[in-house]
Write a protein that holds these residues in place. Structure first.
Motif, PDB file in Angstrom:
ATOM      1  N   SER A 178      -5.946   9.131   8.035  1.00 19.61           N
ATOM      2  CA  SER A 178      -6.361  10.531   8.046  1.00 19.61           C
ATOM      3  C   SER A 178      -5.273  11.417   7.458  1.00 19.61           C
ATOM      4  N   ARG A 179      -5.696  12.412   6.714  1.00 24.35           N
ATOM      5  CA  ARG A 179      -4.714  13.337   6.137  1.00 24.35           C
ATOM      6  C   ARG A 179      -4.053  14.187   7.215  1.00 24.35           C
ATOM      7  N   ARG A 180      -4.601  14.176   8.425  1.00 26.03           N
ATOM      8  CA  ARG A 180      -4.008  14.913   9.542  1.00 26.03           C
ATOM      9  C   ARG A 180      -3.119  14.024  10.408  1.00 26.03           C
ATOM     10  N   ASN A 181      -2.949  12.777  10.029  1.00 27.80           N
ATOM     11  CA  ASN A 181      -2.112  11.852  10.788  1.00 27.80           C
ATOM     12  C   ASN A 181      -0.647  12.136  10.477  1.00 27.80           C
ATOM     13  N   PRO A 182       0.184  12.463  11.496  1.00 29.91           N
ATOM     14  CA  PRO A 182       1.588  12.809  11.217  1.00 29.91           C
ATOM     15  C   PRO A 182       2.393  11.653  10.646  1.00 29.91           C
ATOM     16  N   ALA A 183       1.952  10.413  10.881  1.00 29.02           N
ATOM     17  CA  ALA A 183       2.665   9.261  10.321  1.00 29.02           C
ATOM     18  C   ALA A 183       2.174   8.911   8.930  1.00 29.02           C
ATOM     19  N   GLY A 184       1.109   9.562   8.478  1.00 27.59           N
ATOM     20  CA  GLY A 184       0.462   9.152   7.246  1.00 27.59           C
ATOM     21  C   GLY A 184       1.228   9.497   5.986  1.00 27.59           C
ATOM     22  N   ALA A 185       1.961  10.615   5.965  1.00 24.75           N
ATOM     23  CA  ALA A 185       2.617  11.066   4.733  1.00 24.75           C
ATOM     24  C   ALA A 185       3.609  10.018   4.222  1.00 24.75           C
ATOM     25  N   VAL A 186       4.455   9.509   5.119  1.00 19.08           N
ATOM     26  CA  VAL A 186       5.464   8.518   4.716  1.00 19.08           C
ATOM     27  C   VAL A 186       4.788   7.223   4.280  1.00 19.08           C
ATOM     28  N   LEU A 187       3.766   6.790   5.022  1.00 22.41           N
ATOM     29  CA  LEU A 187       3.084   5.544   4.680  1.00 22.41           C
ATOM     30  C   LEU A 187       2.354   5.663   3.349  1.00 22.41           C
ATOM     31  N   ARG A 188       1.728   6.813   3.087  1.00 19.64           N
ATOM     32  CA  ARG A 188       1.047   6.992   1.802  1.00 19.64           C
ATOM     33  C   ARG A 188       2.048   7.031   0.647  1.00 19.64           C
ATOM     34  N   ALA A 189       3.219   7.656   0.880  1.00 17.14           N
ATOM     35  CA  ALA A 189       4.241   7.691  -0.165  1.00 17.14           C
ATOM     36  C   ALA A 189       4.736   6.273  -0.471  1.00 17.14           C
ATOM     37  N   TYR A 190       4.949   5.471   0.565  1.00 10.12           N
ATOM     38  CA  TYR A 190       5.375   4.087   0.342  1.00 10.12           C
ATOM     39  C   TYR A 190       4.276   3.286  -0.354  1.00 10.12           C
ATOM     40  N   ALA A 191       3.017   3.585   0.006  1.00  8.77           N
ATOM     41  CA  ALA A 191       1.900   2.877  -0.641  1.00  8.77           C
ATOM     42  C   ALA A 191       1.884   3.139  -2.137  1.00  8.77           C
ATOM     43  N   GLY A 192       2.208   4.362  -2.553  1.00 12.85           N
ATOM     44  CA  GLY A 192       2.267   4.663  -3.975  1.00 12.85           C
ATOM     45  C   GLY A 192       3.333   3.835  -4.682  1.00 12.85           C
ATOM     46  N   TRP A 193       4.501   3.673  -4.031  1.00 10.89           N
ATOM     47  CA  TRP A 193       5.556   2.852  -4.626  1.00 10.89           C
ATOM     48  C   TRP A 193       5.148   1.379  -4.621  1.00 10.89           C
ATOM     49  N   TYR A 194       4.498   0.956  -3.546  1.00  6.97           N
ATOM     50  CA  TYR A 194       4.047  -0.440  -3.447  1.00  6.97           C
ATOM     51  C   TYR A 194       3.070  -0.781  -4.569  1.00  6.97           C
ATOM     52  N   ARG A 195       2.172   0.129  -4.901  1.00  6.51           N
ATOM     53  CA  ARG A 195       1.208  -0.123  -5.978  1.00  6.51           C
ATOM     54  C   ARG A 195       1.916  -0.356  -7.307  1.00  6.51           C
ATOM     55  N   LYS A 196       2.995   0.395  -7.557  1.00  5.76           N
ATOM     56  CA  LYS A 196       3.737   0.204  -8.803  1.00  5.76           C
ATOM     57  C   LYS A 196       4.424  -1.159  -8.834  1.00  5.76           C
ATOM     58  N   VAL A 197       4.963  -1.571  -7.688  1.00  7.45           N
ATOM     59  CA  VAL A 197       5.624  -2.879  -7.622  1.00  7.45           C
ATOM     60  C   VAL A 197       4.604  -3.996  -7.765  1.00  7.45           C
ATOM     61  N   ASP A 198       3.434  -3.805  -7.166  1.00  8.71           N
ATOM     62  CA  ASP A 198       2.415  -4.857  -7.130  1.00  8.71           C
ATOM     63  C   ASP A 198       1.616  -4.951  -8.432  1.00  8.71           C
ATOM     64  N   ALA A 199       1.610  -3.883  -9.232  1.00  2.00           N
ATOM     65  CA  ALA A 199       0.749  -3.842 -10.421  1.00  2.00           C
ATOM     66  C   ALA A 199       0.971  -5.022 -11.377  1.00  2.00           C
ATOM     67  N   PRO A 200       2.229  -5.401 -11.704  1.00  2.00           N
ATOM     68  CA  PRO A 200       2.395  -6.556 -12.608  1.00  2.00           C
ATOM     69  C   PRO A 200       1.810  -7.843 -12.027  1.00  2.00           C
ATOM     70  N   PHE A 201       2.010  -8.066 -10.722  1.00  2.00           N
ATOM     71  CA  PHE A 201       1.450  -9.277 -10.118  1.00  2.00           C
ATOM     72  C   PHE A 201      -0.076  -9.241 -10.136  1.00  2.00           C
ATOM     73  N   SER A 202      -0.670  -8.099  -9.778  1.00  2.00           N
ATOM     74  CA  SER A 202      -2.138  -7.994  -9.746  1.00  2.00           C
ATOM     75  C   SER A 202      -2.717  -8.303 -11.124  1.00  2.00           C
ATOM     76  N   ARG A 203      -2.071  -7.757 -12.168  1.00  2.00           N
ATOM     77  CA  ARG A 203      -2.553  -8.009 -13.522  1.00  2.00           C
ATOM     78  C   ARG A 203      -2.466  -9.489 -13.856  1.00  2.00           C
ATOM     79  N   GLU A 204      -1.311 -10.110 -13.592  1.00  2.00           N
ATOM     80  CA  GLU A 204      -1.139 -11.524 -13.920  1.00  2.00           C
ATOM     81  C   GLU A 204      -2.100 -12.406 -13.129  1.00  2.00           C
ATOM     82  N   GLN A 205      -2.324 -12.067 -11.853  1.00  2.00           N
ATOM     83  CA  GLN A 205      -3.187 -12.924 -11.045  1.00  2.00           C
ATOM     84  C   GLN A 205      -4.644 -12.824 -11.481  1.00  2.00           C
TER      85      GLN A 205
END
Length: 639
Positions: A178-205
């Motif tokens: 939820s966008r109103r979840n106080p823990a969500g901002a940090v987790l969503r920010a990390y998710a954005g970085w995780y997607r960049k790290v994971d993108a090369p693997f996802s493409r190769e797989q």
């Protein structure tokens, strides 16, 4: 170490970082809390420690748990055993061998055009779409099954299966925070970085899975499956929106949903070919590279390689009881829920008429307010046209329009009213087509130019001739809508759980016609409240169509996309399910209350108001807050 193996290791490491980030966030809050308490006098620290800990660390801990804890949605479907379809299972076993993985524990046929390997409680279940089994040959089915199973292949790296499952898990969790979840901002920010790290693997797989499928099933069937799967899914989406959805909302369901889909695929081959040539819609957490890149990655040697030497079974042999399977799947994927089951012709006719009735109801309510007098139907609209009050009201509703534009609006309204009167009188009927829009024709199939009649009715000088003509062909302007059959439902756009409405705990469904408010459940029962609201959405709500409270063990989905409860779960919650429907037409406007606890005040036309506020533990069904924002914007604007 290959680039693919490095990418897989990086993706798996980034996946573990989610738990680390969540823990660090809690640790930082705990450290700040400890520092603050250590600066206070001992007696004051002891008194303030417990409430302050609950308000900070406890609240964040609960918010983090809610953010990371999501229930896995099990699609509604029909299990197909090895005894039921031995040739299908033989195809799956050989695809598993080619991918270097164990065969799935089970196969479930689902309503969507998809092929997905799901993981529930340690069990690997292959979900295979019935549209694929109906519309594809065995080679394309073999290709798509091999590709899906190859996601778990260790050929790219031994970390690849773990990284892929992690990507799917994160992709399911993050969009639901939820966008109103106080823990969500940090987790969503990390998710954005995780997607960049994971993108090369996802493409190769994904490219590796394509290669394994091409090696096993042949490059040509694999490339055909890559093109056809998004096109078939797009056609099914169109089919539900244009053919199934309107009847579903009107309280009717066709007796052969999947048979209708086959007719549309056969009749609209041109649309299917057009979709094949388009790039599929990009989804944020989709692991697939662009389609053009995937097709280009199949090397010329693979493209020219022949199909496997084994003879492919005929499509009808893969699942011998396909028609019966379609009926069994319809029972769980499209449970009637009080709707009337009818043939396709009747379902489409009632759906189109119901859409016109709803449009007319909204238009008459707006016209009544502008004219300052009740306008109940076609007869009253023609009376307003006769003494020019209709044009005056149209000028009020559409200020600044030219006389020609105002006349066009009047003709449109009169055309709608006359068509409804003719349908109610049995003078005309619907003529449907699987290739285009339905049209109103005479009962004998002859063309009836209602637009020309409406244009004549807009002129008071020729209105007497119009009345005489309508009377001659048997149109009763005072005819009532046909009764019987199913009750009309509103289209559910989203839902919110655990709101406050005038101080009472309330769950809310946002529909295209209004808001449906259900008394909320006590705190701590949020998961049960979400399941209950999801079930109510699937059964249908609307003015005069309260949701059924009868027991049901079916599992399915509604046309809104909100899933029904899991199979075997009782849908009876007693009188707590009975709610209040507030039609948008009954809301005069909305004002927003700013402040720490933002709220909205709905002013009702009948007098009084209703205040809605979010609570700390408010949650949303898919699209809930977006649908609420759209509803507030609509109610705030000019209607």
């Amino acid at each position: 170490m290959s680039n693919g193996a490095r990418a897989a290791r990086a993706s798996a490491a980034a996946l573990a970082g989610f738990l680390v980030v969540a823990g660090l966030q809690l640790a930082v809050v705990l450290a700040v809390l400890w520092t603050v308490l250590s600066l206070l006098p001992s007696e004051l620290a002891l008194r303030a420690g417990v409430p302050l800990s609950i308000a900070t660390f406890g609240a964040l801990l609960y918010a983090t748990w809610r953010a990371l804890h999501t229930r896995v949605r099990v699609p509604a479907g029909v299990a197909v055993t090895r005894d039921d379809a031995p040739l299908l299972w033989d195809l799956i076993d050989k695809a598993s061998g080619a991918a270097g993985v164990r065969p799935p524990n089970g196969v479930t046929v689902v309503a969507e055009a998809t092929a997905v390997l799901g993981f529930v409680g340690g069990r690997r279940e292959l979900y295979l779409g019935l549209p694929l089994l109906m519309a594809w040959d065995a080679d394309r089915v073999r290709a798509v099954v091999t590709h899906e199973l190859a996601h778990g292949s260790p050929r790219l790296s031994r970390w690849a299966p773990v990284a892929y499952r992690g990507r799917l898990t994160i992709g399911r969790i993050v969009p639901r925070i939820s966008r109103r979840n106080p823990a969500g901002a940090v987790l969503r920010a990390y998710a954005g970085w995780y997607r960049k790290v994971d993108a090369p693997f996802s493409r190769e797989q994904e490219l590796a899975a394509d290669r394994i499928a091409a090696e096993h099933a042949g490059a040509e069937p694999t490339m055909a499956a890559l093109r056809d799967l998004p096109a078939l899914a797009g056609m099914q989406k169109m089919f539900h929106a244009e053919y199934v959805g309107p009847g579903w909302q009107a309280g009717f369901v066709p007796d052969d949903v999947f048979g209708g889909l086959l007719r549309v695929l056969a009749a609209r081959a041109g649309d299917l070919n057009r979709l094949r040539g388009q790039e599929p819609e990009v989804v944020t957490w989709d692991t697939h590279p662009p389609l053009a890149e995937r097709l280009a990655a199949l090397s010329p040697s693979e493209e020219s390689s022949p199909a496997p030497a084994e003879e492919a079974p005929a499509p009808e042999d893969l699942v011998p009881f396909l028609p019966k399977l379609g009926q069994a799947l319809q029972a769980v994927a499209f449970p009637p829920g009080g709707r009337t089951v009818v043939g396709w012709d009747e379902c489409l006719s009632v759906a189109r008429t119901s859409e016109m009735e709803r449009e007319a109801e909204a238009a008459l309510a707006t016209l009544s307010r502008a004219a300052g007098t009740p306008v109940a139907g076609p007869a009253q609209v023609l009376e307003l046209a006769e003494d020019e009050r209709l044009r005056t009201a149209a000028g009020t509703l559409f200020p600044g329009r030219s006389p020609e534009e105002t006349t066009e609006r009047i003709v449109d309204l009169l055309g709608l009213m006359l068509a409804l009167a003719a349908l109610r009188s049995g003078v005309v009927r619907w003529r449907h087509s699987w290739t285009g829009a339905a049209e109103v024709v005479g009962v004998d199939g002859a063309y009836l130019n209602l637009a020309e009649i409406a244009a004549a009715a807009a002129d008071p000088a020729s209105l007497a001739e119009v009345r005489a003509y309508l009377d001659k062909i048997g149109v009763d302007l005072a005819a009532a809508p046909a009764g019987g059959g199913g009750q009309a439902r509103a289209q559910v756009l989203g839902g919110l759980v655990n709101l406050s409405a005038d101080g009472a705990r309330t769950d809310l469904l946002i529909t295209d016609l209004g808001l449906y408010l259900v008394p909320g459940l006590p705190r701590g029962r949020a998961a049960e409240a979400k399941r209950r609201l999801t079930r109510i959405a699937a059964e249908g709500v609307g003015p005069g169509a309260p949701p059924s409270t009868s027991d049901s063990s079916s599992s399915g989905s509604s046309s809104s996309g909100l899933a029904s409860p899991p199979e075997g779960e009782s849908t009876s919650s007693g009188n707590s399910d009975i709610g209040r429907f507030v039609a948008f037409a009954d809301v005069a406007g909305v004002s927003t209350r700013p402040g720490r606890r933002r709220g909205w005040v709905l002013n009702l036309r009948a007098g009084g108001s209703m205040t809605v506020r979010p609570a700390f533990d408010s949650e949303e069904l898919p699209g809930g807050w977006s649908a609420w924002d759209d509803a507030v914007s609509f109610l705030t604007g000019t209607r």
